[in-house]
Design a protein around this motif. Structure first.
Motif, short mmCIF file in Angstrom:
data_model
loop_
_atom_site.label_atom_id
_atom_site.label_comp_id
_atom_site.label_asym_id
_atom_site.label_seq_id
_atom_site.Cartn_x
_atom_site.Cartn_y
_atom_site.Cartn_z
N ASN A 165 0.84 -1.19 0.00
CA ASN A 165 0.00 0.00 0.00
C ASN A 165 0.88 1.24 0.00
N TRP A 244 -7.75 -5.79 6.33
CA TRP A 244 -7.55 -4.34 6.24
C TRP A 244 -8.38 -3.75 5.10
N ALA A 245 -8.38 -4.43 3.94
CA ALA A 245 -9.15 -3.96 2.78
C ALA A 245 -10.65 -4.07 3.06
N ASP A 246 -11.07 -5.13 3.76
CA ASP A 246 -12.49 -5.29 4.10
C ASP A 246 -12.97 -4.16 5.00
N ALA A 248 -11.78 -1.19 5.01
CA ALA A 248 -11.89 0.00 4.16
C ALA A 248 -13.26 0.02 3.48
N ARG A 249 -13.72 -1.13 3.01
CA ARG A 249 -15.04 -1.22 2.38
C ARG A 249 -16.14 -0.92 3.39
N VAL A 260 -10.92 -6.79 -4.35
CA VAL A 260 -9.53 -6.72 -3.90
C VAL A 260 -9.08 -8.14 -3.56
N VAL A 266 -2.21 -1.49 -3.60
CA VAL A 266 -3.16 -0.42 -3.30
C VAL A 266 -2.47 0.93 -3.30
N THR A 268 -3.33 4.74 -1.84
CA THR A 268 -4.21 5.48 -0.92
C THR A 268 -3.88 6.96 -0.98
N MET A 284 -9.11 5.08 -1.71
CA MET A 284 -8.28 3.87 -1.83
C MET A 284 -8.59 3.19 -3.16
N ARG A 286 -7.09 0.04 -6.05
CA ARG A 286 -6.14 -1.06 -6.25
C ARG A 286 -5.71 -1.09 -7.70
#
Length: 324
Positions: A165, A244-246, A248-249, A260, A266, A268, A284, A286
């Motif tokens: 990231n 971490w990505a979840d 963010a969603r 993702v 990623v 940001t 964010m 990807r």
């Protein structure tokens, strides 16, 4: 005094000959300038008028200074953008990358170039040994309130050990410069028109697909002692990255149809927002995968009915914090 005032006004204001300029000057002289025989009320009124005129003059002068600084910054970055445009027009080097030497001559700290099509975001990204220097210095290393876009100092921008990231910081100004355009991502319609981010390094050009837009806290005390670290750059395990990505969603104000996967990279973007004190708007995205279609079905994008905001967001609206 009266004749001098009339002469000054006449040199500034160009009126048709038919208009009785001397009469106007005389009237202004009577209204504004204190003179012998004025009663107390008239003197107070004239003093207030003079103070207001002085304040107006100071404000106009300050606005002119600010506008001049904004214009100079825009001109400076326009010059740098011209350099980048020339680079893009040149043939790629033998390694398939781009020759950044013209940019390196101006600032050796440059690491990449970022653009969001059809927005004002079209800037170099630098990196320093801390996250403070480029908040206050422009691309030519001069003190500037506009600063320069910059990567988090902990990021490894390119190479085999590049961070999973990459975080880019930039100011949001009042004149659509630097990262101001990011604030428009509060509207779903703006996302639908601008779902991509382009990142160019000397090694390659990359397109990123936005998968989350969130309002974030800059410090734990604004989120009930918890800090969602959107700047985290490396992950020990794939499940840590996906978790971490979840999140963010979960925090995104939109539900976006961009997946993702564990090996994704990623990008940001972070800028100051004004939803509450010390607020950040975070975008964010990807990286587009090799062989993946470039298109995004933006028509399926919808507002998230219940995004997770920092506690400060709920406090400002006098709402109960629903996350314990």
């Amino acid at each position: 005094m009266k004749q001098r005032l009339c002469s000054v006004l006449k040199s500034i204001i160009k009126l048709p000959a038919a208009i009785p300029f001397k009469r106007i000057c005389g009237r202004l002289y009577e209204i504004i300038i204190p003179h012998r025989g004025d009663d107390k009320g008239s003197l107070v009124r004239k003093a207030i008028i003079i103070l207001l005129l002085i304040c107006a003059a100071v404000c106009i002068t300050l606005l002119g200074i600010i506008a001049g600084r904004h214009g100079n910054n825009r001109k400076k970055y326009s010059e740098i953008q011209s350099v980048m445009n020339n680079i893009l027009k040149q043939q790629e080097n033998e390694d398939g990358g781009l020759d950044f030497s013209a940019l390196y001559e101006r600032n050796s700290d440059i690491k990449a170039w970022i653009s969001i099509p059809d927005t004002s975001v079209n800037y170099p990204i630098c990196q320093y040994s801390d996250n403070d220097y480029y908040l206050h210095h422009n691309f030519d290393l001069k003190k500037s309130e506009f600063g320069t876009l910059f990567f988090d100092y902990t990021n490894t921008v390119s190479g085999e050990n590049a961070s999973q990231n990459l975080t880019v910081y930039g100011h949001s100004m009042s004149n659509d410069q630097m990262f101001t355009s990011l604030l428009k991502y509060h509207k779903l319609s703006f996302y639908k028109a601008h779902p991509y981010i382009t990142l160019i390094t000397p090694e390659r050009q990359m397109q990123y697909k936005i998968f989350a837009v969130m309002v974030a806290a800059a410090k734990p005390e604004d989120d009930n002692g918890y800090f969602y670290d959107f700047t985290k750059c490396d992950f020990a395990k794939q499940r840590d990255f996906l978790s971490w990505a979840d999140e963010a969603r979960e925090r995104s104000i939109f539900n976006l149809n961009v997946d993702v996967l564990p090996d994704d990279r990623v990008l940001t973007l972070s800028t100051c927002d004004y939803v509450f004190d010390n607020c950040r708007l975070v975008i964010m995205a990807r990286r587009q995968r090799i062989g993946e279609e470039s298109g995004i079905d933006t028509e399926t994008a919808v507002n998230n009915p219940n995004p997770r905001y920092p506690k400060a967001w709920y406090d400002k609206r006098k709402k109960a914090y629903p996350f314990g």
